[in-house]
Design an enzyme around this catalytic site. Structure first.
Site, PDB file in Angstrom:
ATOM      1  N   GLY A 127       0.820  -1.217   0.000  1.00 53.00           N
ATOM      2  CA  GLY A 127       0.000   0.000   0.000  1.00 53.00           C
ATOM      3  C   GLY A 127       0.852   1.264   0.000  1.00 53.00           C
ATOM      4  N   ARG A 175      -2.754   8.192   3.849  1.00 52.69           N
ATOM      5  CA  ARG A 175      -3.089   9.029   5.006  1.00 52.69           C
ATOM      6  C   ARG A 175      -1.858   9.611   5.707  1.00 52.69           C
ATOM      7  NH1 ARG A 175      -7.052   4.338   7.116  1.00 52.69           N
ATOM      8  NH2 ARG A 175      -5.704   3.215   5.662  1.00 52.69           N
ATOM      9  N   GLN A 203       2.772  -6.883  -6.300  1.00 49.69           N
ATOM     10  CA  GLN A 203       1.384  -6.457  -6.505  1.00 49.69           C
ATOM     11  C   GLN A 203       1.437  -5.113  -7.230  1.00 49.69           C
ATOM     12  OE1 GLN A 203      -0.862  -5.232  -3.055  1.00 49.69           O
ATOM     13  NE2 GLN A 203      -2.843  -5.497  -4.073  1.00 49.69           N
ATOM     14  N   GLY A 238       1.861  -5.131   7.106  1.00 46.52           N
ATOM     15  CA  GLY A 238       3.149  -4.438   7.246  1.00 46.52           C
ATOM     16  C   GLY A 238       3.057  -3.191   8.102  1.00 46.52           C
ATOM     17  N   TYR A 295      44.344  15.489   5.756  1.00 45.05           N
ATOM     18  CA  TYR A 295      43.781  15.635   4.417  1.00 45.05           C
ATOM     19  C   TYR A 295      44.590  16.650   3.628  1.00 45.05           C
ATOM     20  CZ  TYR A 295      40.013  16.195   0.961  1.00 45.05           C
ATOM     21  OH  TYR A 295      39.266  16.222  -0.192  1.00 45.05           O
TER      22      TYR A 295
HETATM   23  C1  UD1 Z   1      -7.255  -2.972   7.336  1.00 49.81           C
HETATM   24  C2  UD1 Z   1      -8.521  -3.809   7.414  1.00 49.81           C
HETATM   25  C3  UD1 Z   1      -9.296  -3.401   8.663  1.00 49.81           C
HETATM   26  C4  UD1 Z   1      -8.430  -3.586   9.897  1.00 49.81           C
HETATM   27  C5  UD1 Z   1      -7.119  -2.811   9.752  1.00 49.81           C
HETATM   28  C6  UD1 Z   1      -6.201  -3.181  10.892  1.00 49.81           C
HETATM   29  C7  UD1 Z   1      -9.114  -4.197   5.074  1.00 49.81           C
HETATM   30  C8  UD1 Z   1     -10.028  -3.867   3.978  1.00 49.81           C
HETATM   31  N1  UD1 Z   1      -9.311  -3.581   6.247  1.00 49.81           N
HETATM   32  O1  UD1 Z   1      -7.660  -1.630   7.168  1.00 49.81           O
HETATM   33  O2  UD1 Z   1     -10.467  -4.223   8.803  1.00 49.81           O
HETATM   34  O3  UD1 Z   1      -9.136  -3.153  11.056  1.00 49.81           O
HETATM   35  O4  UD1 Z   1      -6.467  -3.159   8.513  1.00 49.81           O
HETATM   36  O5  UD1 Z   1      -5.038  -2.425  10.881  1.00 49.81           O
HETATM   37  O6  UD1 Z   1      -8.237  -5.029   4.889  1.00 49.81           O
HETATM   38  N2  UD1 Z   1      -1.872  -3.358   1.387  1.00 49.81           N
HETATM   39  C9  UD1 Z   1      -1.356  -4.050   0.300  1.00 49.81           C
HETATM   40  N3  UD1 Z   1      -1.965  -3.931  -0.895  1.00 49.81           N
HETATM   41  C10 UD1 Z   1      -3.097  -3.178  -1.085  1.00 49.81           C
HETATM   42  C11 UD1 Z   1      -3.616  -2.478   0.030  1.00 49.81           C
HETATM   43  C12 UD1 Z   1      -3.005  -2.604   1.256  1.00 49.81           C
HETATM   44  O7  UD1 Z   1      -0.343  -4.743   0.424  1.00 49.81           O
HETATM   45  O8  UD1 Z   1      -3.588  -3.135  -2.215  1.00 49.81           O
HETATM   46  C13 UD1 Z   1      -1.185  -3.454   2.689  1.00 49.81           C
HETATM   47  C14 UD1 Z   1      -0.794  -2.099   3.229  1.00 49.81           C
HETATM   48  O9  UD1 Z   1       0.517  -1.748   2.803  1.00 49.81           O
HETATM   49  C15 UD1 Z   1      -0.886  -2.315   4.737  1.00 49.81           C
HETATM   50  C16 UD1 Z   1      -1.915  -3.405   4.891  1.00 49.81           C
HETATM   51  O10 UD1 Z   1      -2.081  -3.999   3.628  1.00 49.81           O
HETATM   52  O11 UD1 Z   1       0.356  -2.740   5.256  1.00 49.81           O
HETATM   53  C17 UD1 Z   1      -3.276  -2.880   5.393  1.00 49.81           C
HETATM   54  O12 UD1 Z   1      -3.753  -1.901   4.470  1.00 49.81           O
HETATM   55  P1  UD1 Z   1      -4.446  -0.555   4.940  1.00 49.81           P
HETATM   56  O13 UD1 Z   1      -4.835   0.202   3.752  1.00 49.81           O
HETATM   57  O14 UD1 Z   1      -3.633   0.104   5.962  1.00 49.81           O
HETATM   58  O15 UD1 Z   1      -5.769  -1.141   5.636  1.00 49.81           O
HETATM   59  P2  UD1 Z   1      -6.634  -0.446   6.761  1.00 49.81           P
HETATM   60  O16 UD1 Z   1      -7.462   0.625   6.157  1.00 49.81           O
HETATM   61  O17 UD1 Z   1      -5.819  -0.095   7.914  1.00 49.81           O
HETATM   62 CA    CA Z   2      -3.665   0.059   8.239  1.00 47.22          CA
END
Ligand code: UD1
Ligand code: CA
Length: 487
Positions: free
Chosen positions: A13, A17, A76, A104, A399
């Site tokens: 991701g 934010r 990805q 992560g 130097y």
């Molecule tokens: C996600 C969960 C939420 C949970 C929260 C906990 C979903 C839809 N929601 O939300 O229910 O309460 O984590 O912290 O999963 N990532 C990828 N590829 C993508 C998108 C994200 O690898 O396409 C990775 C991001 O880098 C991150 C992790 O997945 O490390 C979580 O993604 P993030 O967008 O932070 O999810 P949250 O909105 O926090």
């Molecule tokens: Ca998150």
């Protein structure tokens, strides 16, 4: 080949934010990128060869930052949600019976908790097991809807933006950490749709999808407190800079507590910045506003006084670092006394009972047992033998504008104050250098070298000069009559 367990870490991701050009998983807490914390925890449960990190946004940068850990990577490209991340990992992990999915950006997760989740998942014979917690404020997290209040079975996970008013009262959050049986997961993973607020494929929707397919979905709620951390803190995520700062504070407090429990005294620990991997032996005292960073190791019975910053250094026992010193990539042996206001730059090797005083700078310098540089010196690319004394203001001129050269000072040498040693140069054992010398030739053992203009004193010179001046002043003050413009 049917392998038992792999770990998938979602790290593709962007971290919108955070409003940062750095990928979210490379932001640091406790002096280490988020992703490194997660990999370290996972590495306690499975071998790094079975850890797959999903990378996408700035993939090369993320890979480079963690390559040394030995994990493997899954691409990805064009990230479209956490569900899409796992779809991209299909090829890599389909041969395993189960996968543990970690986020992560949930960095405080402990290996013990990952193992407990795994054991619970096996014992429950579940297709999906969700690690959950109940923090004071669940806002922003996906909520876990159980089938009943007293059983582990789950109906669905609902993201914050899709919660009904009634569902908003649910405190149990989805940590973003799961265990899956791979067969049912990949059988149904293609059914995810992007019909939601972010138009993404949500991995969380797998709870509902698997339930509909009569597969068992359960929640494993995080029960107790982690080492020095509040309950639930372990599974909190970092989506904003403020959340990162809160996790950093939690982790540093836990690190300080770990050290104090091992016999280290830390006055006002909340003012100190101590990175997660720092080690300190018992009976060392750390004063307020100290920073201990990176892979720093400190021995027993040391005193680290206020405002000193130590990065990637190894200190022996009974070392005194006085106030406001900066040390990096250096070693300090037992009983050495440093500072205040000393600067040990990379490659400094400070021997036993060496004294480095105020405003002394060293770089790639080795000082052997008992050597002293008490004040205002620069020792760069230098060796100083046992018991030698470096006077105030001494400079190694290392130097020449193009290359660096070495200064070698033997044992028991005395270098007088304000001397410059033009490298490459050697001053042999027991030699003496007169103060203010500019030394350009090697000095033999036991010799006196003086290289400065010879002093002369003119007796009575001051009185004679005053008398001369007084007579000139008197002539100048006599009034001139007639034409003032005539000479
Ligand atoms: C996600 C969960 C939420 C949970 C929260 C906990 C979903 C839809 N929601 O939300 O229910 O309460 O984590 O912290 O999963 N990532 C990828 N590829 C993508 C998108 C994200 O690898 O396409 C990775 C991001 O880098 C991150 C992790 O997945 O490390 C979580 O993604 P993030 O967008 O932070 O999810 P949250 O909105 O926090
Ligand atoms: Ca998150």
């Amino acid at each position: 080949m049917n392998l038992k367990l792999a770990v998938v870490i979602m790290a593709a991701g962007k971290g919108t934010r955070l409003k940062s050009s750095r990928p979210k998983v490379l932001h640091e807490i406790g002096g280490k990128p988020l992703l490194r914390h997660v990999i370290a925890a996972a590495g306690q449960v499975v071998d790094p060869a079975h850890i797959f990190v999903v990378v996408g946004h700035q993939a090369e940068r993320v890979k480079a930052a963690v390559a040394a850990t030995g994990v493997r990577f899954v691409e990805q490209t064009d990230p479209r949600g956490t569900g899409h991340a796992i779809q991209c990992a299909r090829e890599a992990v389909i041969g395993y019976e189960h996968i543990l999915v970690l986020s992560g950006d949930v960095p405080l997760i402990r290996p013990e908790t990952i193992s407990q989740l795994w054991q619970f998942h096996l014992a429950e014979h579940a297709a999906m097991t969700i690690l959950t917690a109940a923090p004071e404020d669940p806002t922003g997290y996906g909520r876990v809807l159980r089938k009943s209040t007293d059983g582990p079975e789950v109906d669905a996970i609902v993201e914050q933006k899709a919660l009904t008013l009634e569902q908003q009262t649910v405190r149990e959050i989805n940590s973003g950490i799961y265990a899956f049986k791979t067969a049912p997961l990949f059988k149904h993973l293609g059914k995810l749709t992007a019909n939601n607020a972010h138009a993404e494929l949500y991995l969380t929707d797998m709870a509902g999808l698997l339930c509909s397919a009569q597969e068992r979905v359960v929640a494993f709620e995080l029960a107790g407190a982690g080492k020095g951390t509040a309950p639930a803190a372990e599974v909190l995520g970092a989506n904003t800079i403020a959340e990162l700062a809160a996790l950093d504070a939690t982790l540093r407090a836990a690190t300080a507590n770990r050290l104090m429990a091992a016999g280290v005294t830390i006055f006002r620990p909340e003012t100190c910045v101590i990175d997660a991997d720092v080690e300190v032996a018992p009976d060392t005292v750390i004063e307020p506003f100290v920073q201990l960073l990176g892979a720093t190791r400190i021995g027993a019975e040391c005193l680290i006084r206020s405002y000193t910053v130590v990065e990637n250094c190894t200190l022996g026992n009974q070392v005194l670092l006085r106030q406001s010193c900066i040390l990096s990539e250096s070693t300090v042996a037992d009983g050495a006394k440093i500072g205040p206001f000393a600067h040990l730059r990379p490659g400094s090797q400070i021997g036993e009972e060496v004294h480095i005083g105020n405003f002394v700078e060293t770089k790639k310098a080795r000082l052997d047992k008992g050597a002293k540089a008490g004040h205002l010196a620069y020792l760069g690319d230098a060796e100083v033998g046992e018991g030698s004394n470096i006077g105030a203001g001494v400079i190694t001129c290392n130097y020449d504008g193009v290359h660096k050269h070495t200064t070698r000072i033997g044992k028991g040498v005395f270098v007088g104050s304000d001397s410059t040693l033009v490298a490459p140069i050697a001053v042999e054992d027991g030699a003496y250098i007169g103060a203010g010398s500019c030394i350009t030739k090697d000095v033999p053992a036991g010799a006196l070298a003086v290289a400065r203009a010879r002093q002369f004193s003119k007796e009575g010179w001051v009185a004679a000069r005053r008398a001369r001046q007084a007579s000139q002043d008197q002539k100048a003050s006599i009034p001139v009559s007639g034409n003032r413009h005539l000479p």
